[in-house]
Design an enzyme around this catalytic site. Structure first.
Site: not given
Length: 534
Positions: A58, A91-92, A396
């Site tokens: 994550d 995020t990534t 998530d």
């Protein structure tokens, strides 16, 4: 060097060195996170100072837990974690897009182009991409009875990037049912009404949704029932224990009889409260097969517990405040702060209340409730690493379902949107831009392909082959994404691969802004008051 004149201890990185320092930091952070992207991404192991281990893929967890030294990388990490706080995912992707924008810019800057022109191009491309996103999104009807299948597809797409396929498919049903359970028409969805409880027990596939509540403590009296059916639930915040007076005083007595009277007088206040609860129990339960459960936020002393146990009442003390709110939403009734005027309408209802003992831990399950507006996701796993991974995935997943309900739209996944936006920017937007800002639009368009590229790379496929295949399909007018299992183009609509609209919107809004700010830095000074050495 004007700064040197003012502060001899200042550290200065100027002109192209400052720019390349920023670009290298963004590329470095991108290289760390890119292997985590998508369902075929790898896992990182974080080792803390005390030797504690965290396994995760994550991006949000990684960026929060990692110790990042470089100031540019810290800035990018904060942007990415803000993306998670606002949209719940992406995020990534944020880190990858910022890194790729700077990587594309490096090529033009090395040929002598000014960063300001690139930033102008980025700004135009950003506006055009956001406008294109509005056209590209797929509206979903989310009235009083939302389309459950669409919600499941969105949740599944999110969860498969966090945990293995079999578990992701199981968690999909859990998170969708949890959000629909707490959803109230015309009110914002409050995900805090979903309790996430974990037990180190059995396997990860034994995780389940409890339409009710799981409390992490049990009854405190050995004679109280461990299992009760058809229960009235009294949720209260009333002290049922003897409390010493706050005034520093002393009592004097002459004989044992006086002492007995004093003890009775001291207890009278508390005992009266307990008797009122017992009276209500007798009134509503009668001699039938119904049970009575008291869940109290404050304490219950041993004498009061004994009185309740003799009447067959199950009593739990010192419940958490958040569980008190959830209990009322799950079981109905009202939370009472006084035992005066107790009515049957103040009571909630649960078909089953039972205690589960696991090692030294006790858990109380409140199940079979009517029309619950609060629920518990019970996560099970053989070890802490598995439980932590599932917890991140569930959070998530819940956010993705909530976003879909609020957005009323989804976006085709598997890199389909990024490739369609690239084609739109190169064919429609770039010709309409005057001068060298066109190159900024081109750099932005090429940077968008980072998502399908990394998805292909993480799946062990040939990146160039895959991108050429996908681009040629888009050129023919077919909107396709990447099938990470086969490496072939696929229709995301048919395969059920959907991303959140709000996540994409936030990503396209934030990444170019940070990239532009970093490109316009021409001097890095370590000369602030609290940074000075010596």
């Amino acid at each position: 060097m004007a700064v040197r004149m003012l502060n001899a201890n200042a550290e200065v990185v100027s002109k192209s060195a400052a720019l390349y320092m920023n670009i290298n930091a963004a590329k470095g952070l991108q290289d760390v996170l890119k292997t985590n992207l998508g369902p075929r991404g790898t896992i990182k192991m974080l080792v803390g100072g005390a030797g504690d281990i965290r396994l995760t893929k994550d991006g949000n967890t990684l960026l929060r837990e990692m110790q990042i030294q470089n100031p540019t990388a810290v800035m990018i990490a904060r942007t990415a974690t803000a993306q998670d706080d606002i949209a719940g995912d992406g995020t990534t992707s944020t880190v990858l897009l910022i890194g790729e924008l700077l990587k594309q810019s490096e090529r033009y800057i090395s040929e002598g182009m000014h960063p300001r022109l690139l930033c102008d191009g980025f700004e135009r491309a950003k506006k055009a991409t956001l406008a294109f996103l509005e056209e590209f999104k797929t509206p979903v009807a989310m009235g009083d009875t939302p389309d459950k299948e669409t919600l499941k597809l969105v949740a599944r797409t999110t969860l498969r990037t966090k945990v293995h396929e079999k578990l992701a498919d199981q968690l999909t049903d859990i998170v969708v049912n949890a959000v629909l359970c707490i959803r109230k028409p015309s009110e914002p969805i409050d995900l805090f009404m979903v309790e996430i409880m974990h037990m180190r027990h059995k396997l990860d596939c034994d995780s389940r949704l409890v339409e009710g509540l799981v409390l992490d403590h049990g009854a405190r009296h050995p004679d109280m029932k461990k299992r009760a059916e058809n229960c009235y639930i009294l949720t209260c915040n009333v002290s049922l224990e003897y409390e010493k007076s706050e005034v520093n005083s002393g009592f004097f007595y002459h004989d044992a009889e006086q002492r007995e009277k004093m003890v009775v007088a001291e207890r009278k206040f508390v005992d009266e409260r307990v008797r009122k609860i017992i009276e209500l129990k007798k009134k509503v339960c009668g001699d039938g097969d119904k049970s009575f459960v008291v869940v109290n936020q404050k304490g219950i002393d041993p004498i009061s517990l004994d009185m309740l146990a003799r009447e067959g009442i199950v009593a739990l003390r010192r419940a958490k405040k958040r569980n008190m709110e959830r209990l009322v939403l799950a079981c109905g009734g009202d939370a009472v702060n006084s035992v005066e005027d107790l009515k049957e309408s103040d009571l909630g209802w649960a078909g089953l209340v039972y205690e589960h003992v696991l090692g030294e831990e006790k858990y109380t399950f409140v199940e079979q409730v009517k029309n619950p507006h609060s629920c518990t996701i019970l996560i099970k796993g053989p070890n802490d690493h598995t439980i932590a991974q599932i917890k991140d995935a569930v959070r998530d997943g819940l956010r993705s379902v909530k976003n879909t309900l609020e957005d009323g739209a989804v976006v085709l996944g598997g890199g389909a949107f990024e490739l369609a936006a690239r084609l739109h920017l190169l064919e429609t937007v770039k010709p309409s831009v005057q001068g060298r800002a066109q190159l900024g639009v081109e750099a932005f368009a090429e940077a968008l392909t980072v998502v399908p590229k990394i998805l292909a790379e993480n799946s062990g496929l040939d990146t160039q082959d895959v991108i050429i295949q996908l681009q040629s399909e888009h050129a023919k007018g077919n909107v396709v994404g990447l099938n990470v299992m086969t490496g072939e183009p696929m229709d995301p609509q048919v395969e059920g691969v959907f991303d959140n609209y709000s996540v994409k919107k936030q990503l396209i809004n934030s990444a170019p802004i940070i990239a532009s700010q970093l490109l316009l830095v021409d001097e890095v000074l370590r000369a602030g008051r609290n940074m000075r050495k010596g």
